[in-house]
Design an enzyme around this catalytic site. Structure first.
Site, PDB file in Angstrom:
ATOM      1  N   GLU A   1       0.816  -1.224   0.000  1.00  0.00           N
ATOM      2  CA  GLU A   1       0.000   0.000   0.000  1.00  0.00           C
ATOM      3  C   GLU A   1       0.848   1.272   0.000  1.00  0.00           C
ATOM      4  O   GLU A   1       0.739   2.111   0.909  1.00  0.00           O
ATOM      5  CB  GLU A   1      -0.958   0.005   1.194  1.00  0.00           C
ATOM      6  CG  GLU A   1      -2.031  -1.038   1.098  1.00  0.00           C
ATOM      7  CD  GLU A   1      -3.086  -0.917   2.202  1.00  0.00           C
ATOM      8  OE1 GLU A   1      -2.838  -0.240   3.208  1.00  0.00           O
ATOM      9  OE2 GLU A   1      -4.158  -1.513   2.047  1.00  0.00           O
TER      10      GLU A   1
ATOM     11  N   GLU B   1      -6.698  -7.703  -0.460  1.00  0.00           N
ATOM     12  CA  GLU B   1      -7.089  -7.615   0.952  1.00  0.00           C
ATOM     13  C   GLU B   1      -8.526  -7.134   1.048  1.00  0.00           C
ATOM     14  O   GLU B   1      -8.934  -6.229   0.318  1.00  0.00           O
ATOM     15  CB  GLU B   1      -6.241  -6.587   1.712  1.00  0.00           C
ATOM     16  CG  GLU B   1      -4.819  -6.962   1.965  1.00  0.00           C
ATOM     17  CD  GLU B   1      -4.126  -5.857   2.777  1.00  0.00           C
ATOM     18  OE1 GLU B   1      -4.808  -5.173   3.563  1.00  0.00           O
ATOM     19  OE2 GLU B   1      -2.924  -5.682   2.597  1.00  0.00           O
TER      20      GLU B   1
HETATM   21  C1  GLA Z   1      -4.322  -2.411   4.921  1.00  0.00           C
HETATM   22  C2  GLA Z   1      -2.939  -2.991   5.135  1.00  0.00           C
HETATM   23  C3  GLA Z   1      -2.931  -4.146   6.061  1.00  0.00           C
HETATM   24  C4  GLA Z   1      -3.845  -3.908   7.234  1.00  0.00           C
HETATM   25  C5  GLA Z   1      -5.234  -3.629   6.729  1.00  0.00           C
HETATM   26  C6  GLA Z   1      -6.241  -3.452   7.833  1.00  0.00           C
HETATM   27  O1  GLA Z   1      -4.974  -2.936   3.855  1.00  0.00           O
HETATM   28  O2  GLA Z   1      -2.328  -3.360   3.931  1.00  0.00           O
HETATM   29  O3  GLA Z   1      -1.614  -4.335   6.503  1.00  0.00           O
HETATM   30  O4  GLA Z   1      -3.374  -2.833   7.977  1.00  0.00           O
HETATM   31  O5  GLA Z   1      -5.191  -2.445   5.988  1.00  0.00           O
HETATM   32  O6  GLA Z   1      -7.512  -3.190   7.319  1.00  0.00           O
END
Ligand code: GLA
Ligand code: ZN
Length: 695
Positions: free
Chosen positions: A151, A307
């Protein structure tokens, strides 16, 4: 190149963070992964501090063990480069690797993503760690793909430190070549801002009043590119060591900081983290918008949902759970919008640390007694019958034009009104989805030839090239629908003179003399051609048609009787213009009329129904998803459908229970016009609100 075949069907899994757990749990994890049908896990995302506990000292023993264990259990690995969160020793050793805010505050240790993308030693450590991991696991049989960093830009999308200032100057030098060109582009003749030396140029740090707008705009462009350089650095190593292993980095949908159209070109497959809020009345709308953007970024290529939360997240003020059934239907939605992989954050809910109240596939209560586990396991089993979808394409006749440059420019300060782009995009997107359309997002410079209709909710910044692209599209027979305050400025944010919108006047067949933005909460009457009046918001303006036909007029104040909505026949196509922010039903009615006028097949769909069509070699699949916790729907279907997977024929009329997902396969093209939906909250278009169309 990304090949789905090695996964043997839909990708299913999660972020796996075994370093939070003792070894005994790892074996249990591998067994449970098999039970849930997991075939891929993202591993090592936040492992830097354990893999390199001291500078240059590596400990890969535990990761070797986990990789082997997963392989023994047939679980593939999406191996992270582990660079997402530098260890505390790095920040201590290089204090200036910690990022700085616009106010000059240097951020501190204790969270994550604590790095300045420009810091040379940080980058060197990133390069070395990536190489260590790539070389060590290049030939490991569990390795399926690379997960670069995590991210990018999620917490830190702009660093205002001196190192970044230096990179900014270099970037500007590359863009403009000379200071004269930069001064002209930034309009520094005003406010005594003329630069006589490159060293005088700063990031748009906290200043006494608005920093120069083009400086701000270039800064956003630079910041996206600067982080992209960091990504490139890792990808360069990975491609050198393992040229055949696909590379991705997880995106965040409509993330303000990064121009994903640019980024996605440098991936093999796009992946997305999506966390729609279950307390939102229509969580699937935001999710669907991100999904469609992901599919569009690489020209329709299927993507991976990297995710999502199995149930609640921990990071909102109040974290709603996904009620029984919601998780499944939202995953069906991802498949319908082009995903080939469905993954969660995270495999096992943590017992300590910042995210211990974030749901996991395995919850704190353990698997057997958890409904979340039962649901994720059932979904894993169900995916076996849905493999065909990984070969499907999602084709759209309608696209929403979107550009990060426009987003940045529109939301700079000092405007006629403080407009926000995303609410407009969402409104138009929802209206098009309510007409049963698969919707692409298209970059202004892209080939528009595949579309019948291009919708531009707002295109405040439109380059000459983009205007030319749209002109060619309409001339060739396309339908273009533009929202207010479009075509106003060029790439340097200079206004086109002689009547707005300077860059689209001929196409739209009108010119605008002045704008009359409304106050928040204020409305203005707009009279539709059929005589009905609606209350519009945000914006009004004085439009002078120059060939365009008037479809709606303003109803009050000094604008009364003036054009509010127009249509212009241009070449073989049509160009519509909306001079105000119409209420949703009127907007939907207008879009419906525009689609019908060019025979784009459509059906009226209530917001709670997520309807999509996938195309397989052997026919099409109609995805009907009722994303509502309590209200059922009744859908009358075109004849000849069979349930995907099951093969049993479906009745002519189908009841969709709350959270139901029905996938119906047709031998040929789905006849959308034959789909009728009864029930459902607030169907978006109604007969009365439709604007008349000729032809
Ligand atoms: C993001 C991050 C993860 C985690 C999630 C929690 O997507 O990539 O590491 O922190 O959020 O929702
Ligand atoms: Zn910096």
């Amino acid at each position: 190149m990304f090949d789905i075949k090695p996964f043997g069907g839909v990708i299913y899994g999660a972020d796996y963070n075994p370093e939070q757990w003792p070894r005994e749990v790892w074996r249990e994890d591998a067994r449970l992964m098999n039970e849930a049908g997991v075939n891929l896990v993202s591993l090592g995302i936040f492992s830097w501090a354990l893999l390199e506990p001291r500078p240059g000292e590596y400990d890969f023993g535990w990761l070797d063990e986990v990789m082997d264990l997963l392989h023994e259990h047939g679980v593939g690995v999406n191996l992270a480069t582990a660079t997402a969160s530098p260890p505390p020793w790095l920040s201590l050793k290089y204090p200036d690797s910690k990022p700085v805010t616009a106010d000059g505050v240097r951020l501190e240790v204790g969270g994550r993503q604590l790095y300045c993308p420009s810091h040379a030693a940080f980058r060197e450590h990133v390069r070395t760690l990536t190489r260590q991991i790539a070389v060590r696991y290049a030939a490991h049989p569990a390795l399926r793909m690379w997960h670069v960093n995590n991210e990018y830009g999620c917490h830190i999308d702009q660093c205002y430190c001196d190192l970044c200032a230096g990179n900014f100057r270099d970037w500007l030098h590359g863009q403009y070549g000379t200071l004269e060109a930069l001064n002209a582009a930034w309009g520094t003749a005003f406010w005594s801002q003329r630069y006589g030396d490159w060293a005088e140029i700063q990031p748009p740090r906290r200043a006494p009043t608005y920093p120069n707008p083009t400086q701000q705009l270039d800064w956003r462009r630079f910041s996206s590119d600067n982080i992209l350089e960091l990504y490139r650095l890792e990808v360069g190593v990975l491609r050198e060591v393992t040229p055949e292993v696909p590379v991705t980095t997880n995106f965040l949908g409509f993330l303000p900081g990064l121009d994903y159209f640019k980024w996605a070109r440098e991936e093999d497959v796009v992946s997305l983290d999506a966390y729609p809020d279950p307390s939102d009345a229509a969580p699937h709308l935001d999710a669907g918008m991100s999904y469609d953007l992901m599919r569009s970024l690489r020209g329709g290529q299927r993507w991976i949902l990297m995710e999502q939360a199995p149930s609640a997240v921990n990071w909102r003020q109040h974290n709603a759970v996904k009620r029984p059934g919601l998780m499944r239907v939202l995953n069906h939605q991802a498949l319908a919008h082009g995903a080939s992989g469905l993954m969660f954050f995270q495999w096992r809910a943590s017992r300590a640390g910042a995210e211990k109240y974030h749901s996991g596939m395995v919850q704190h209560v353990g698997p057997e007694r958890s409904r979340v586990w039962r649901e994720v396991k059932a979904l894993g089993q169900e995916l076996g019958s849905l493999s065909a979808l990984t070969r499907a394409s999602v084709q759209s006749r309608v696209a929403v034009m979107f550009d990060w440059n426009n987003w940045w420019a529109l939301e700079l300060d000092s405007k006629p009104a403080a407009l926000k782009l995303m609410p407009l995009v969402r409104k138009w997107y929802a209206a098009l989805r309510g007409l049963g359309q698969n919707v692409d997002f298209v970059h202004p410079d892209a080939d528009l030839g595949a579309y019948d209709v291009i919708a531009l909710p707002n295109g405040y910044l439109l380059t000459q090239g983009a205007a030319e692209n749209l002109r060619t599209f309409v001339q060739g027979g396309g339908t273009f629908i533009a929202g207010f305050f479009s075509g106003i400025v060029d790439k340097h944010e200079h206004v086109g003179l002689g009547g707005y919108p300077g860059f689209l006047r001929d196409v739209l067949g009108l010119w605008v003399e002045e704008w009359a933005p409304l106050q928040p909460g204020e409305t203005t009457r707009v009279r539709l051609e059929a005589g009905e009046e609606v209350q519009a918001t945000q914006w009004a303006e004085v439009i002078h048609p120059e060939g365009a036909e008037v479809l709606a007029t303003f109803g009050e104040d000094y604008l009364a009787g003036g054009a509010a909505v127009t249509r212009h026949a241009f070449g073989a196509g049509q160009a519509y213009y909306l001079g105000s922010d119409l209420p949703q039903p009127a907007l939907a009615g207008l879009l419906e009329g525009a689609l019908r006028a060019v025979n784009v097949p459509l059906c009226i769909v209530p917001e709670q129904l997520d309807l999509s069509v996938s195309t397989l070699e052997e026919g099409q699949v109609l995805h009907l998803l009722n994303v509502h916790p309590t209200a059922p729907l009744t859908v009358t279907l075109p004849a000849g459908g069979e349930r995907l997977g099951g093969g049993d024929s479906v009745p002519g009329t189908l009841t969709l229970a709350p959270y139901a997902a029905e996938l119906i396969r047709y031998a040929g093209v789905v006849d959308l016009a034959a789909v009728r939906v009864q029930g459902g909250e607030a169907a978006v278009a109604s007969e009365q609100q439709k604007l008349p169309v000729s032809g």
